[in-house]
Design a protein around this motif. Structure first.
Motif, PDB file in Angstrom:
ATOM      1  N   PRO A  81      19.903   7.172 -20.041  1.00 28.61           N
ATOM      2  CA  PRO A  81      20.202   8.116 -18.951  1.00 28.61           C
ATOM      3  C   PRO A  81      19.080   8.219 -17.910  1.00 28.61           C
ATOM      4  N   PHE A  82      17.846   7.931 -18.309  1.00 26.88           N
ATOM      5  CA  PHE A  82      16.711   7.973 -17.361  1.00 26.88           C
ATOM      6  C   PHE A  82      15.937   6.662 -17.464  1.00 26.88           C
ATOM      7  N   ASN A  83      16.656   5.549 -17.325  1.00 28.67           N
ATOM      8  CA  ASN A  83      16.032   4.249 -17.615  1.00 28.67           C
ATOM      9  C   ASN A  83      15.005   3.827 -16.572  1.00 28.67           C
ATOM     10  N   VAL A  84      15.052   4.409 -15.376  1.00 26.85           N
ATOM     11  CA  VAL A  84      14.030   4.091 -14.374  1.00 26.85           C
ATOM     12  C   VAL A  84      13.177   5.344 -14.179  1.00 26.85           C
ATOM     13  N   ASN A  85      11.871   5.215 -14.418  1.00 23.20           N
ATOM     14  CA  ASN A  85      11.036   6.416 -14.402  1.00 23.20           C
ATOM     15  C   ASN A  85      10.695   6.868 -12.978  1.00 23.20           C
ATOM     16  N   ALA A  86      10.122   8.077 -12.880  1.00 20.10           N
ATOM     17  CA  ALA A  86       9.903   8.705 -11.573  1.00 20.10           C
ATOM     18  C   ALA A  86       8.937   7.896 -10.696  1.00 20.10           C
ATOM     19  N   ALA A  87       7.875   7.371 -11.289  1.00 15.40           N
ATOM     20  CA  ALA A  87       6.909   6.593 -10.507  1.00 15.40           C
ATOM     21  C   ALA A  87       7.569   5.309 -10.010  1.00 15.40           C
ATOM     22  N   PRO A 115       0.831  -1.217   0.000  1.00 15.54           N
ATOM     23  CA  PRO A 115       0.000   0.000   0.000  1.00 15.54           C
ATOM     24  C   PRO A 115       0.865   1.266   0.000  1.00 15.54           C
ATOM     25  N   ALA A 116       2.022   1.204   0.613  1.00 12.98           N
ATOM     26  CA  ALA A 116       2.919   2.365   0.632  1.00 12.98           C
ATOM     27  C   ALA A 116       3.417   2.685  -0.777  1.00 12.98           C
ATOM     28  N   ALA A 117       3.652   1.660  -1.579  1.00 17.28           N
ATOM     29  CA  ALA A 117       4.117   1.878  -2.957  1.00 17.28           C
ATOM     30  C   ALA A 117       3.003   2.499  -3.795  1.00 17.28           C
ATOM     31  N   ILE A 118       1.772   2.038  -3.574  1.00 18.58           N
ATOM     32  CA  ILE A 118       0.630   2.574  -4.324  1.00 18.58           C
ATOM     33  C   ILE A 118       0.458   4.057  -4.008  1.00 18.58           C
ATOM     34  N   GLU A 119       0.573   4.381  -2.722  1.00 23.54           N
ATOM     35  CA  GLU A 119       0.454   5.777  -2.284  1.00 23.54           C
ATOM     36  C   GLU A 119       1.578   6.624  -2.893  1.00 23.54           C
ATOM     37  N   ALA A 120       2.773   6.070  -2.928  1.00 21.49           N
ATOM     38  CA  ALA A 120       3.917   6.811  -3.477  1.00 21.49           C
ATOM     39  C   ALA A 120       3.695   7.143  -4.949  1.00 21.49           C
ATOM     40  N   VAL A 121       3.116   6.204  -5.692  1.00 18.91           N
ATOM     41  CA  VAL A 121       2.862   6.453  -7.118  1.00 18.91           C
ATOM     42  C   VAL A 121       1.801   7.543  -7.284  1.00 18.91           C
TER      43      VAL A 121
END
Ligand SMILES: *Cc1c(COP(=O)(O)O)cnc(C)c1O
Length: 369
Positions: free
Chosen positions: A254-260, A49-55
């Motif tokens: 250079p940005f292979n892992v996105n912000a979410a 649930p913490a990951a869902i909230e973070a997204v």
């Protein structure tokens, strides 16, 4: 009129030999009341649930580029596993970092080894690098260290070992991994793919952290797609010797892992409770499923992961294909594994209680007919 092939762009040698990866199905026929997707080893408890909230929180700042170094994510991983974040490289799913390793260390004509029923993504990336896929036979549906070592030639540059392996769920003990490493020339890269490490409850198992710390030619890859329930976010990582982290950081996007993904990953890494609940759920239902399926007379490969490989009888009425159709019609989506050398087996992810009981009940009926 078709244009001659010489008149249009053609990919480099080997690319058209690649058979595209076929992911697990996700749809059932129309009219099925409830669909249980058990085809991609996803977490039946979902994401933390913490990951869902973070997204959700990222949604208000989508215009900003992510931190290209995924610093907070590497720090969270480092803190959870006791690793130096400088030696961690994050990726868009662990598939990406597996591909980057192949791209960096395999030149055309080189050889990459994987095992008979090994994860098919290795073959794809070996071929995409223009290199030659070399398959080592397995024993009892388990990686065989001697068979791998026999395949080593002067052209060998990489060995990929999924431990535990998908789709078999089998593993080799740490002593065997060390014996494999000891038998490899020092310039051969050993990639230990530990996608299911958190699920393994065996005293003789190690994911490979200690080996990466001790040797220059071992990399361990991990994923957030399985135990963390974040397959849709695409987050993987590699723990590497510094010289390999340096190489990966040069060739990755250079940005292979996105912000979410970064935010979800940080939150998931810190949520020990969710991970422990998932392990407990799996332990209970992996054992239950293995026993119930055996009781039905179906052979199940002994699994230490979050899935089981179920072998079906040879007769046409009760084949894996027939079982797959029967289960799909009832909303249970399993995975066909003919491409892995198991034409008459299905792989089933350990699901919710409802899904697990439902599959066993459906198979009971199926086998009666
Ligand atoms: C699922 C899986 C992965 C992880 O894939 P992602 O790209 O991280 O989603 C890697 N290796 C194996 C053996 C797997 O089964």
């Amino acid at each position: 009129m078709t244009i001659p092939e010489t008149m249009r762009p053609t990919p480099k040698a080997g690319v058209l030999d690649i058979e595209a990866y076929v992911p697990g199905k996700s749809a059932a026929p129309a009219g099925v009341a409830k669909v249980h997707k058990l085809s991609s080893n996803e977490n039946p408890l979902g994401a933390s649930p913490a990951a869902i909230e973070a997204v959700r929180n990222v949604a208000g700042r989508l215009e900003f580029y992510p931190d290209g170094a995924a610093t907070r994510l590497r720090e969270a991983i480092g803190a959870a596993h006791g690793l130096n974040p400088a030696n961690i490289v994050c990726s868009n799913g662990s598939d990406e970092v597996i591909g980057l390793l192949a791209q960096a260390y395999l030149a055309p004509g080189d050889e990459g080894i994987f095992t008979e029923h090994g994860f098919l993504v290795y073959r794809i990336y070996i071929q995409a690098a223009g290199a030659v896929p070399v398959v080592a036979s397995e024993t009892n549906e388990t990686a065989d260290v001697d068979a791998i070592l026999e395949k080593v030639t002067p052209r060998t540059k990489i060995v990929f070992l999924a431990n535990p392996n998908n789709p078999t769920g089998t593993y080799i003990p740490f002593d065997e991994v060390k014996r494999l490493h000891a038998g490899l020339p020092k310039h051969v890269l050993l990639v230990l793919d530990a996608a299911y490490a958190e699920y393994v409850r065996r005293n003789d198992y190690e994911a490979g952290i200690e080996m990466v710390s001790s040797y220059e030619n071992v990399v361990m890859t991990r994923t957030f797609s399985k135990i963390h329930g974040l397959g849709g976010m695409r987050i993987g990582w590699a723990y590497c010797p510094p010289h390999i982290a340096d190489v990966l950081n040069r060739i990755r996007g250079p940005f292979n892992v996105n912000a979410a993904a970064i935010e979800a990953g940080v939150a998931a890494m810190r949520d020990r409770g969710h991970l422990e609940r998932t392990v407990e759920h799996n332990e209970r239902w992996l054992g239950w499923l293995s026993e119930e399926l055996a009781r039905l007379g179906l052979r199940v490969t002994p699994s230490v992961g979050n899935f089981v490989l179920i072998h079906f009888p040879e007769d046409r009425v009760h084949s894996a294909a027939a079982a797959d159709d029967y289960l799909t019609a009832r909303g249970f989506i399993l995975r066909r594994v003919a491409g892995y050398g198991f034409p008459n087996a299905l792989r089933m992810t350990v699901g919710t209680e409802e899904a697990n009981r439902g599959v066993v009940a459906a198979l009971t009926e199926f086998l009666k007919n």
